[in-house]
Every structure is written in C-alpha cells, then in structure tokens.
Design a protein around this motif. Structure first.
Motif, PDB file in Angstrom:
ATOM      1  N   UNK A  15      14.780  -9.906 -11.213  1.00 14.67           N
ATOM      2  CA  UNK A  15      15.161  -8.678 -12.015  1.00 14.67           C
ATOM      3  C   UNK A  15      13.631  -8.073 -11.924  1.00 14.67           C
ATOM      4  N   UNK A  16      12.456  -8.401 -12.095  1.00 16.76           N
ATOM      5  CA  UNK A  16      11.380  -7.753 -12.004  1.00 16.76           C
ATOM      6  C   UNK A  16      11.192  -7.165 -10.350  1.00 16.76           C
ATOM      7  N   UNK A  17      11.631  -7.886  -9.566  1.00 14.04           N
ATOM      8  CA  UNK A  17      11.467  -7.304  -8.051  1.00 14.04           C
ATOM      9  C   UNK A  17      12.409  -6.050  -8.141  1.00 14.04           C
ATOM     10  N   UNK A  18      13.515  -6.119  -8.630  1.00 19.46           N
ATOM     11  CA  UNK A  18      14.298  -4.874  -8.657  1.00 19.46           C
ATOM     12  C   UNK A  18      13.662  -3.798  -9.377  1.00 19.46           C
ATOM     13  N   UNK A  19      13.043  -3.915 -10.522  1.00 17.88           N
ATOM     14  CA  UNK A  19      12.678  -2.794 -11.265  1.00 17.88           C
ATOM     15  C   UNK A  19      11.291  -2.356 -10.346  1.00 17.88           C
ATOM     16  N   UNK A  20      10.557  -3.332  -9.516  1.00 24.09           N
ATOM     17  CA  UNK A  20       9.358  -2.616  -9.035  1.00 24.09           C
ATOM     18  C   UNK A  20       9.741  -2.137  -7.815  1.00 24.09           C
ATOM     19  N   UNK A  21      10.908  -2.341  -7.146  1.00 26.89           N
ATOM     20  CA  UNK A  21      11.347  -1.595  -5.970  1.00 26.89           C
ATOM     21  C   UNK A  21      11.731  -0.300  -6.380  1.00 26.89           C
ATOM     22  N   UNK A  22      12.235  -0.068  -7.726  1.00 21.87           N
ATOM     23  CA  UNK A  22      12.619   1.356  -8.190  1.00 21.87           C
ATOM     24  C   UNK A  22      11.400   2.161  -8.220  1.00 21.87           C
ATOM     25  N   UNK A  23      10.295   1.557  -8.947  1.00 21.76           N
ATOM     26  CA  UNK A  23       9.003   2.032  -8.996  1.00 21.76           C
ATOM     27  C   UNK A  23       8.490   2.465  -7.645  1.00 21.76           C
ATOM     28  N   UNK A  24       8.530   1.471  -7.035  1.00 20.64           N
ATOM     29  CA  UNK A  24       8.111   1.843  -5.488  1.00 20.64           C
ATOM     30  C   UNK A  24       8.462   2.903  -4.826  1.00 20.64           C
ATOM     31  N   UNK A  25       9.849   3.310  -4.962  1.00 18.48           N
ATOM     32  CA  UNK A  25      10.483   4.500  -4.427  1.00 18.48           C
ATOM     33  C   UNK A  25       9.975   5.733  -5.063  1.00 18.48           C
ATOM     34  N   UNK A  26       9.676   5.577  -6.504  1.00 17.08           N
ATOM     35  CA  UNK A  26       9.044   6.774  -7.004  1.00 17.08           C
ATOM     36  C   UNK A  26       7.882   7.176  -6.224  1.00 17.08           C
ATOM     37  N   UNK A  27       6.906   6.328  -6.079  1.00 16.93           N
ATOM     38  CA  UNK A  27       5.579   6.224  -5.634  1.00 16.93           C
ATOM     39  C   UNK A  27       5.561   6.752  -4.104  1.00 16.93           C
ATOM     40  N   UNK A  28       6.747   6.486  -3.362  1.00 18.25           N
ATOM     41  CA  UNK A  28       6.818   6.850  -1.991  1.00 18.25           C
ATOM     42  C   UNK A  28       7.477   8.312  -1.871  1.00 18.25           C
ATOM     43  N   UNK A  29       8.115   8.571  -2.809  1.00 20.55           N
ATOM     44  CA  UNK A  29       8.732   9.968  -2.896  1.00 20.55           C
ATOM     45  C   UNK A  29       7.438  11.041  -3.114  1.00 20.55           C
TER      46      UNK A  29
END
Length: 287
Positions: free
Chosen positions: A204-218
């Motif tokens: 669950x944490x990895x999924x949440x972090x990946x969503x945040x990662x996408x925001x940083x990359x954007x």
C-alpha cells in the motif's frame, strides 16, 4: 520561498560555515545575523554588556560583509540577555523580523564530540515555530572546502512521509522548492500483526509513494521510492547515509500530532542523531 532568513551566530567555525551556504537557499533576499550576549558569570544579577556588545557588533559587521558579497541584504542584531534561554531570544527576533527560516549549525562553541546536537539548536528545534535548517559538516574538522557541498545541498533530498496531513504538507512544500534535482520518497512500516500484514502495508505504501513520485516528475523533479521496515528514525538515518543524500526534509510532526506538543519524536531523533543537514518543516506552516 525563504525570503528572510535568521542565522544565529556565536562566531564559531560552525556558524561561519553556515554563512557559506545561506546564499544558495531558494528565494533568500535578506539575512538577519543574530548574536546573543550573556554575562560571563551566569549567576550575575547586575551586568553591563558594554565592551562585549561592541566586540559583537564588530564581528557581526565582518560576517555581514561576507553575506553581502553573496548579493544579500543583511540586518545585524547584537542582543544582550541577562538570563534565560538563548532560544527565547532567537524566537523573539524571528517574530520581530518576520523570518521564514532559521538556519543554524547543529553545534557551536565548546561542543563535545559525543554530543550530536548543541543545546541552543536542540531547544530551537524542540520549541521553535519557524522552519528550521540544521546544518551538519562531517568534514569540518578536516578543514575541507565546503563550497561544493553548499552548492549541492538540494541536489538529492530524502523526503520521509507517514502519509499524515503534516507529511503531505511537507511533501508539497519540497515539491515547490526551486533547485531540487532529485527526491527520494521514503516510508517506514513500523508495525504489523503478521508478515502478511507487513507485506500488505508495504504494498500500500509503495502505491502511495508512486503516486507522489508521478507528481514530482510532472514538476520536473527526478524521484524514486523506497519502503523500509523498522524504527522510523533509525531507518531514515540509515537511508540518508546509504543513498548519500544532501538533505533530509521532514515534517516536525507526524500522525496524531497535537499542536501544543514539542517537535515529534521522529524529527527530533533524526535531527539529533543523523549526519546530514535536516530541514524541519513546521506542521501547519508549510504554505
């Protein structure tokens, strides 16, 4: 973002090294240099600071020239204080000057090698309400040049999160900072009734972090994610070393924080025992 910055100075080599880095902070335009002068005898009830005050002003003027050479405005404050904690004067001047960030060395004059956080830094961390950047220099005793280190302080930032509201504010705060080259998004699973439960939390944490990662990359910031299991403070400190990050940026509080409490235990332990600079973003103030 950090237009007005307060730098408390005791004229130690640690204080001087802080000044070498302050010009590289995002958005800084003005630096308030503060030296707090106390009586030589802590039991004195009457004290004339005269000569010491003039000496402090001379030293502040020297440091001010160094900061002005970085293209910044400087306000010099030499403040005598008969009794009380130096932190309280730092807080009072911070309020008077409208500073957005306090920057200070983790240790100052007379530090003991096995004490990781000086008393003034500790109290400013625990009881202050301004964002705080605690600078650390592993190489300082060797006399190495810190110019490269200072210019790269935002090159790789470790962002721990427990997915609480204060942590989310801090993540957004870091994402909006200029000069961030790379972010390591980090979460620690610290409890679980079974291995299956721990595994589920990690997923669950990895999924949440990946969503945040996408925001940083954007936002144009390179990002990666990691999930660890164990004690949050210990895992954050270990990850900071292993990944050779230039800065740890974290919220002053996590889940279940109460506004009246001092700084949260994880932020305190990372600031106390870590070896990397730490940016403590005060909960509720990351606007």
């Amino acid at each position: 973002m950090f237009e007005t910055v307060l730098v408390p100075t005791d004229f130690s080599k640690y204080s001087q090294k802080v000044l070498e880095c302050v010009g590289g902070l995002p958005g800084v335009k003005k630096v308030v240099l503060l030296n707090v002068i106390g009586p030589s005898d802590p039991l004195a009830r009457v004290w004339d600071p005269g000569a010491r005050l003039e000496e402090a002003k001379e030293k502040l003027a020297e440091q001010a020239k160094f900061v002005e050479a970085q293209g910044l405005k400087v306000e010099q404050r030499a403040e005598p204080m008969l009794e009380g904690d130096i932190f309280r004067k730092i807080q009072a001047v911070s309020d008077e000057e409208g500073v957005s960030l306090v920057v200070m060395g983790a240790r100052g004059k007379g530090f003991v090698e096995n004490i990781f956080l000086g008393n003034v830094a500790k109290n400013t961390l625990r009881y202050g309400d301004k964002h705080l950047l605690l600078m650390r220099y592993k190489m300082l005793e060797g006399g190495e040049d810190l110019e490269e280190h200072c210019s790269m302080i935002f090159s790789k930032v470790l962002c721990p999160t427990d997915f609480s509201e204060p942590s989310e504010e801090t993540i957004n705060f870091v994402k909006g900072m200029k000069g961030i080259h790379e972010a390591l998004l980090f979460h620690v699973v610290s409890s679980g009734e079974s291995q299956e439960h721990v595994d589920a939390k990690m997923k669950e944490a990895t999924e949440k972090l990946n969503a945040i990662k996408a925001e940083f990359e954007a936002a144009g910031i390179k990002a990666s994610v990691q999930v660890a299991v164990g004690s949050p403070a210990e895992e954050i400190i270990e990850a900071a070393e292993k990944e050779d990050v230039s800065l740890v940026a974290m919220s002053s509080h996590g889940k279940g924080w109460v506004k009246q409490l001092i700084v949260g235990s994880v932020a305190y332990e990372v600031s106390k025992n870590g070896t990397r600079p730490v940016l403590v973003v005060r909960a509720g103030k990351a606007s």
